[in-house]
Design an enzyme around this catalytic site. Structure first.
Site, PDB file in Angstrom:
ATOM      1  N   ARG A 228       0.854  -1.180   0.000  1.00  0.00           N
ATOM      2  CA  ARG A 228       0.000   0.000   0.000  1.00  0.00           C
ATOM      3  C   ARG A 228       0.893   1.234   0.000  1.00  0.00           C
ATOM      4  O   ARG A 228       1.906   1.277   0.699  1.00  0.00           O
ATOM      5  CB  ARG A 228      -0.924   0.027   1.225  1.00  0.00           C
ATOM      6  CG  ARG A 228      -2.078  -0.954   1.163  1.00  0.00           C
ATOM      7  CD  ARG A 228      -3.089  -0.564   0.099  1.00  0.00           C
ATOM      8  NE  ARG A 228      -4.261  -1.428   0.079  1.00  0.00           N
ATOM      9  CZ  ARG A 228      -4.404  -2.502  -0.668  1.00  0.00           C
ATOM     10  NH1 ARG A 228      -3.383  -2.898  -1.442  1.00  0.00           N
ATOM     11  NH2 ARG A 228      -5.517  -3.206  -0.654  1.00  0.00           N
ATOM     12  N   GLU A 257      -3.864   7.483  -5.099  1.00  0.00           N
ATOM     13  CA  GLU A 257      -3.894   7.000  -6.478  1.00  0.00           C
ATOM     14  C   GLU A 257      -4.991   7.650  -7.314  1.00  0.00           C
ATOM     15  O   GLU A 257      -5.158   7.311  -8.484  1.00  0.00           O
ATOM     16  CB  GLU A 257      -4.034   5.469  -6.465  1.00  0.00           C
ATOM     17  CG  GLU A 257      -2.814   4.807  -5.822  1.00  0.00           C
ATOM     18  CD  GLU A 257      -2.978   3.310  -5.566  1.00  0.00           C
ATOM     19  OE1 GLU A 257      -4.031   2.752  -5.969  1.00  0.00           O
ATOM     20  OE2 GLU A 257      -2.063   2.699  -4.969  1.00  0.00           O
ATOM     21  N   HIS A 284      -0.875   0.145  -9.734  1.00  0.00           N
ATOM     22  CA  HIS A 284      -1.547  -0.767  -8.798  1.00  0.00           C
ATOM     23  C   HIS A 284      -2.098  -1.997  -9.538  1.00  0.00           C
ATOM     24  O   HIS A 284      -3.282  -2.345  -9.415  1.00  0.00           O
ATOM     25  CB  HIS A 284      -2.673  -0.053  -8.053  1.00  0.00           C
ATOM     26  CG  HIS A 284      -3.022  -0.719  -6.750  1.00  0.00           C
ATOM     27  ND1 HIS A 284      -3.535  -0.030  -5.668  1.00  0.00           N
ATOM     28  CD2 HIS A 284      -2.932  -2.016  -6.338  1.00  0.00           C
ATOM     29  CE1 HIS A 284      -3.766  -0.861  -4.670  1.00  0.00           C
ATOM     30  NE2 HIS A 284      -3.394  -2.077  -5.060  1.00  0.00           N
TER      31      HIS A 284
END
Length: 311
Positions: A228, A257, A284
């Site tokens: 993360r 993000e 991601h």
């Protein structure tokens, strides 16, 4: 039991759920506001990360008995509140662990061999061999923090390069295996040439990789983060890149993000990182392969089968 699915998933999820007696309502375009109005009609909720499962939502989910997270991380779910209400939670880290392990290896190899800059230069008709000379992974000490599904999948793959692989996990013990040796965090600090993060986001891990943490490393090291973004303090990462303490970083995740919501500080930090040739980004997608979408469904449905029998 009637379940609502609020995120995009591989379409196989519908028939798989029907096969274990669940009535699925596949509504990946539903908004949070819409969900608040209808959640009381469902006994099950299947999510990725679009919707935060908090007290506001749970207060309205009066019939909710089980939450299924299609993936690994549970940071979007208020676990304390869910436990207080005796709502079962299942997730599926086994479904995308192989994808994460492979992606982390790929990012490390690309970063250490400057593949991203070499590719860019050749496309622009620039041929600089010496500038793009890389480093070999074999012979290095790879440090892993978090030896669950993801950490072990990475260790299994990177071990084949002839590395020494050491792993630290705060919450388990006795996990040494053919892929990694269990060590203390001090051993990670003293020996690691590469640090790969495979930990969930919690209040303990949030901004764990900060100036103080980085200063503990005896060697300058490469950083991989497929966990993360909030685990790494971005200002301190930039400082360590400037000093050379961190030789380069492979980042599949960022602190924020959603680029349209970046704060002024986050924008400056991202701009700083983007300008560096020793930074490798991916959006991601470490656990986001075509295969993992199906595997996650299979793992999740099997866990739901087992859980429903105990409700």
């Amino acid at each position: 039991m009637k379940f609502i699915i609020v995120d995009e998933m591989h379409p196989s999820i519908v028939s798989m759920l029907e096969g274990i007696g669940i009535v699925p309502d596949y509504r990946p375009s539903v908004t949070r506001m819409d969900l608040l109005k209808i959640v009381m009609n469902y006994e099950g909720l299947i999510v990725r990360s679009k919707v935060k499962i908090d007290k506001e939502l749970l207060d309205l989910a009066t019939n909710l008995k089980i939450i299924a997270r299609a993936g690994a991380g549970l940071d979007q779910i208020d676990i304390e509140e869910v436990n207080r209400r005796n709502i079962k939670v299942v997730n599926a880290p086994e479904g995308n662990r192989d994808a994460v392990g492979e992606h982390a290896v790929g990012m490390l190899l690309s970063l250490m061999n400057k593949m991203q800059t070499g590719d860019k230069e050749v496309r622009n008709r620039i041929w600089k061999r010496e500038k793009n000379r890389g480093y070999e992974v074999g012979g290095l000490t790879i440090g892993i923090i978090g030896y669950g599904n993801m950490g072990k999948a990475f260790a299994k793959r990177i071990k084949g390069f002839g590395c020494r692989v050491i792993a630290y996990d705060k919450y388990i013990s006795g996990y040494s295996d053919e892929f990694a040796q269990e060590v203390s965090i001090e051993d990670i600090f003293n020996n690691a040439d590469v640090l790969s993060l495979h930990i969930p986001l919690t209040e303990v891990s949030r901004r764990m990789v900060n100036r103080k943490f980085i200063a503990n490393f005896k060697k300058n090291f490469w950083l991989i983060n497929t966990a993360r973004g909030e685990v790494v303090q971005q200002e301190d990462l930039i400082e360590a890149l400037d000093s050379g303490k961190i030789r380069g970083a492979a980042l599949d995740v960022l602190e924020n993000e959603k680029f349209e919501t970046l704060t002024s500080v986050q924008k400056l930090n991202l701009e700083n990182l983007v300008e560096r040739e020793n930074i490798l980004f991916t959006p991601h997608v470490a656990g986001w392969t075509y295969e993992s979408l199906v595997k996650i469904n299979e793992v999740l449905v099997e866990k739901l089968r087992e859980s429903i029998g105990r409700i």
